[in-house]
Design a protein around this motif. Structure first.
Motif, PDB file in Angstrom:
ATOM      1  N   ALA A 153      -0.620  -3.946   1.117  1.00  0.00           N
ATOM      2  CA  ALA A 153       0.549  -3.623   1.635  1.00  0.00           C
ATOM      3  C   ALA A 153       1.755  -4.616   1.426  1.00  0.00           C
ATOM      4  O   ALA A 153       1.117  -5.824   1.587  1.00  0.00           O
ATOM      5  CB  ALA A 153       0.640  -2.938   2.802  1.00  0.00           C
ATOM      6  N   ALA A 154       2.943  -4.309   1.316  1.00  0.00           N
ATOM      7  CA  ALA A 154       4.051  -5.320   1.187  1.00  0.00           C
ATOM      8  C   ALA A 154       5.059  -4.914   2.416  1.00  0.00           C
ATOM      9  O   ALA A 154       5.397  -3.551   2.399  1.00  0.00           O
ATOM     10  CB  ALA A 154       4.608  -5.719   0.107  1.00  0.00           C
ATOM     11  N   VAL A 155       5.713  -5.521   3.160  1.00  0.00           N
ATOM     12  CA  VAL A 155       6.679  -5.184   4.056  1.00  0.00           C
ATOM     13  C   VAL A 155       7.827  -6.151   3.840  1.00  0.00           C
ATOM     14  O   VAL A 155       8.050  -7.376   3.749  1.00  0.00           O
ATOM     15  CB  VAL A 155       6.211  -5.572   5.483  1.00  0.00           C
ATOM     16  N   ARG A 156       9.108  -5.293   3.867  1.00  0.00           N
ATOM     17  CA  ARG A 156      10.564  -6.044   3.869  1.00  0.00           C
ATOM     18  C   ARG A 156      11.633  -5.556   4.800  1.00  0.00           C
ATOM     19  O   ARG A 156      11.214  -4.333   5.419  1.00  0.00           O
ATOM     20  CB  ARG A 156      10.884  -5.948   2.520  1.00  0.00           C
ATOM     21  N   ASP A 157      12.334  -6.100   4.950  1.00  0.00           N
ATOM     22  CA  ASP A 157      13.486  -5.914   5.782  1.00  0.00           C
ATOM     23  C   ASP A 157      14.386  -4.786   5.068  1.00  0.00           C
ATOM     24  O   ASP A 157      15.047  -5.372   4.207  1.00  0.00           O
ATOM     25  CB  ASP A 157      14.085  -6.957   6.407  1.00  0.00           C
ATOM     26  N   THR A 158      14.771  -3.732   5.539  1.00  0.00           N
ATOM     27  CA  THR A 158      15.809  -2.914   4.670  1.00  0.00           C
ATOM     28  C   THR A 158      17.229  -3.218   4.652  1.00  0.00           C
ATOM     29  O   THR A 158      17.950  -3.302   3.845  1.00  0.00           O
ATOM     30  CB  THR A 158      15.711  -1.544   5.444  1.00  0.00           C
ATOM     31  N   LYS A 159      17.634  -4.139   5.637  1.00  0.00           N
ATOM     32  CA  LYS A 159      19.055  -4.955   5.725  1.00  0.00           C
ATOM     33  C   LYS A 159      18.992  -6.082   4.788  1.00  0.00           C
ATOM     34  O   LYS A 159      19.881  -6.397   4.196  1.00  0.00           O
ATOM     35  CB  LYS A 159      19.509  -5.483   7.129  1.00  0.00           C
ATOM     36  N   ASN A 160      17.929  -6.754   4.433  1.00  0.00           N
ATOM     37  CA  ASN A 160      17.837  -7.944   3.641  1.00  0.00           C
ATOM     38  C   ASN A 160      16.749  -7.843   2.574  1.00  0.00           C
ATOM     39  O   ASN A 160      15.995  -8.619   2.519  1.00  0.00           O
ATOM     40  CB  ASN A 160      17.715  -9.119   4.540  1.00  0.00           C
ATOM     41  N   ARG A 161      16.606  -6.754   1.714  1.00  0.00           N
ATOM     42  CA  ARG A 161      15.737  -6.559   0.614  1.00  0.00           C
ATOM     43  C   ARG A 161      15.707  -7.624  -0.140  1.00  0.00           C
ATOM     44  O   ARG A 161      14.672  -8.163  -0.697  1.00  0.00           O
ATOM     45  CB  ARG A 161      15.946  -5.432  -0.150  1.00  0.00           C
ATOM     46  N   GLU A 162      16.784  -8.375  -0.310  1.00  0.00           N
ATOM     47  CA  GLU A 162      17.077  -9.481  -1.411  1.00  0.00           C
ATOM     48  C   GLU A 162      16.282 -10.759  -0.632  1.00  0.00           C
ATOM     49  O   GLU A 162      15.847 -11.533  -1.900  1.00  0.00           O
ATOM     50  CB  GLU A 162      18.314  -9.793  -1.813  1.00  0.00           C
ATOM     51  N   LEU A 163      15.798 -10.789   0.572  1.00  0.00           N
ATOM     52  CA  LEU A 163      15.094 -11.970   0.635  1.00  0.00           C
ATOM     53  C   LEU A 163      13.429 -11.991   0.560  1.00  0.00           C
ATOM     54  O   LEU A 163      12.955 -12.919   0.887  1.00  0.00           O
ATOM     55  CB  LEU A 163      15.245 -11.946   2.356  1.00  0.00           C
ATOM     56  N   GLY A 164      13.026 -10.790  -0.034  1.00  0.00           N
ATOM     57  CA  GLY A 164      11.729 -10.546  -0.531  1.00  0.00           C
ATOM     58  C   GLY A 164      10.813  -9.848   0.534  1.00  0.00           C
ATOM     59  O   GLY A 164      11.367  -9.006   1.424  1.00  0.00           O
ATOM     60  N   TYR A 165       9.680 -10.083   0.405  1.00  0.00           N
ATOM     61  CA  TYR A 165       8.500  -9.407   1.401  1.00  0.00           C
ATOM     62  C   TYR A 165       7.402 -10.192   1.598  1.00  0.00           C
ATOM     63  O   TYR A 165       7.282 -11.339   1.195  1.00  0.00           O
ATOM     64  CB  TYR A 165       8.261  -8.015   0.644  1.00  0.00           C
ATOM     65  N   VAL A 166       6.470  -9.494   2.640  1.00  0.00           N
ATOM     66  CA  VAL A 166       5.462 -10.134   3.138  1.00  0.00           C
ATOM     67  C   VAL A 166       4.436  -9.485   2.691  1.00  0.00           C
ATOM     68  O   VAL A 166       4.306  -8.307   2.722  1.00  0.00           O
ATOM     69  CB  VAL A 166       5.529 -10.560   4.481  1.00  0.00           C
ATOM     70  N   ALA A 167       3.366  -9.828   1.819  1.00  0.00           N
ATOM     71  CA  ALA A 167       2.276  -9.020   1.196  1.00  0.00           C
ATOM     72  C   ALA A 167       1.008  -9.289   2.256  1.00  0.00           C
ATOM     73  O   ALA A 167       0.650 -10.656   2.771  1.00  0.00           O
ATOM     74  CB  ALA A 167       2.003  -9.557  -0.013  1.00  0.00           C
ATOM     75  N   ALA A 168      -0.021  -8.350   2.414  1.00  0.00           N
ATOM     76  CA  ALA A 168      -1.246  -8.453   2.765  1.00  0.00           C
ATOM     77  C   ALA A 168      -2.212  -7.684   2.110  1.00  0.00           C
ATOM     78  O   ALA A 168      -1.825  -6.667   1.599  1.00  0.00           O
ATOM     79  CB  ALA A 168      -0.994  -7.544   4.416  1.00  0.00           C
ATOM     80  N   THR A 169      -3.331  -8.330   2.383  1.00  0.00           N
ATOM     81  CA  THR A 169      -4.556  -7.494   1.571  1.00  0.00           C
ATOM     82  C   THR A 169      -4.765  -6.221   2.149  1.00  0.00           C
ATOM     83  O   THR A 169      -4.304  -5.907   3.479  1.00  0.00           O
ATOM     84  CB  THR A 169      -5.905  -8.210   1.621  1.00  0.00           C
ATOM     85  N   ARG A 170      -5.654  -5.497   1.764  1.00  0.00           N
ATOM     86  CA  ARG A 170      -6.042  -4.261   2.311  1.00  0.00           C
ATOM     87  C   ARG A 170      -6.704  -4.543   3.879  1.00  0.00           C
ATOM     88  O   ARG A 170      -6.539  -3.828   4.782  1.00  0.00           O
ATOM     89  CB  ARG A 170      -6.943  -3.529   1.494  1.00  0.00           C
ATOM     90  N   GLN A 171      -7.593  -5.564   3.805  1.00  0.00           N
ATOM     91  CA  GLN A 171      -8.246  -5.816   5.111  1.00  0.00           C
ATOM     92  C   GLN A 171      -7.208  -6.349   6.180  1.00  0.00           C
ATOM     93  O   GLN A 171      -7.213  -5.858   7.264  1.00  0.00           O
ATOM     94  CB  GLN A 171      -9.310  -6.835   4.734  1.00  0.00           C
ATOM     95  N   GLN A 172      -6.322  -7.137   5.678  1.00  0.00           N
ATOM     96  CA  GLN A 172      -5.239  -7.655   6.713  1.00  0.00           C
ATOM     97  C   GLN A 172      -4.414  -6.457   7.139  1.00  0.00           C
ATOM     98  O   GLN A 172      -4.248  -6.253   8.290  1.00  0.00           O
ATOM     99  CB  GLN A 172      -4.401  -8.615   5.942  1.00  0.00           C
ATOM    100  N   TRP A 173      -3.987  -5.682   6.213  1.00  0.00           N
ATOM    101  CA  TRP A 173      -3.095  -4.397   6.653  1.00  0.00           C
ATOM    102  C   TRP A 173      -3.726  -3.510   7.610  1.00  0.00           C
ATOM    103  O   TRP A 173      -3.404  -3.171   8.394  1.00  0.00           O
ATOM    104  CB  TRP A 173      -2.710  -3.731   5.236  1.00  0.00           C
ATOM    105  N   THR A 174      -5.258  -3.313   7.281  1.00  0.00           N
ATOM    106  CA  THR A 174      -5.841  -2.327   7.920  1.00  0.00           C
ATOM    107  C   THR A 174      -6.078  -2.968   9.593  1.00  0.00           C
ATOM    108  O   THR A 174      -5.886  -2.297  10.484  1.00  0.00           O
ATOM    109  CB  THR A 174      -7.329  -2.110   7.298  1.00  0.00           C
ATOM    110  N   ALA A 175      -6.210  -4.119   9.422  1.00  0.00           N
ATOM    111  CA  ALA A 175      -6.503  -4.977  10.710  1.00  0.00           C
ATOM    112  C   ALA A 175      -4.954  -4.847  11.584  1.00  0.00           C
ATOM    113  O   ALA A 175      -5.002  -4.682  12.986  1.00  0.00           O
ATOM    114  CB  ALA A 175      -6.868  -6.357  10.773  1.00  0.00           C
ATOM    115  N   PHE A 176      -3.980  -5.097  10.898  1.00  0.00           N
ATOM    116  CA  PHE A 176      -2.661  -5.122  11.606  1.00  0.00           C
ATOM    117  C   PHE A 176      -2.418  -3.647  12.266  1.00  0.00           C
ATOM    118  O   PHE A 176      -1.943  -3.412  13.234  1.00  0.00           O
ATOM    119  CB  PHE A 176      -1.388  -5.387  10.506  1.00  0.00           C
ATOM    120  N   LEU A 177      -2.819  -2.506  11.380  1.00  0.00           N
ATOM    121  CA  LEU A 177      -2.192  -1.266  11.840  1.00  0.00           C
ATOM    122  C   LEU A 177      -3.169  -0.988  12.954  1.00  0.00           C
ATOM    123  O   LEU A 177      -2.975  -0.277  13.822  1.00  0.00           O
ATOM    124  CB  LEU A 177      -2.493  -0.285  10.795  1.00  0.00           C
TER     125      LEU A 177
END
Length: 63
Positions: A30-54
């Motif tokens: 998964a990738a996460v980004r700020d809706t107000k500043n989309r041009e700043l990019g995003y932070v990506a996570a592997t499936r394992q990282q994303w699952t642990a975060f959730l």
């Protein structure tokens, strides 16, 4: 080769508010980004990282 996130979406709980984050698919993670500043990019996570975060969010480990 650069993989770009696809299928960006924001939480239905955000309603019409623009200051939230969006989540998109990148590879099998998964990738996460700020809706107000989309041009700043995003932070990506592997499936394992994303699952642990959730799991941590659902179990209130950030309070």
């Amino acid at each position: 080769m650069t993989v770009h996130p696809r299928g960006w979406r924001k939480s239905s709980r955000s309603g019409r508010v623009s200051n939230c984050v969006e989540v998109g698919r990148v590879g099998d993670g998964a990738a996460v980004r700020d809706t107000k500043n989309r041009e700043l990019g995003y932070v990506a996570a592997t499936r394992q990282q994303w699952t642990a975060f959730l799991d941590a969010v659902k179990n209130n480990r950030f309070e």
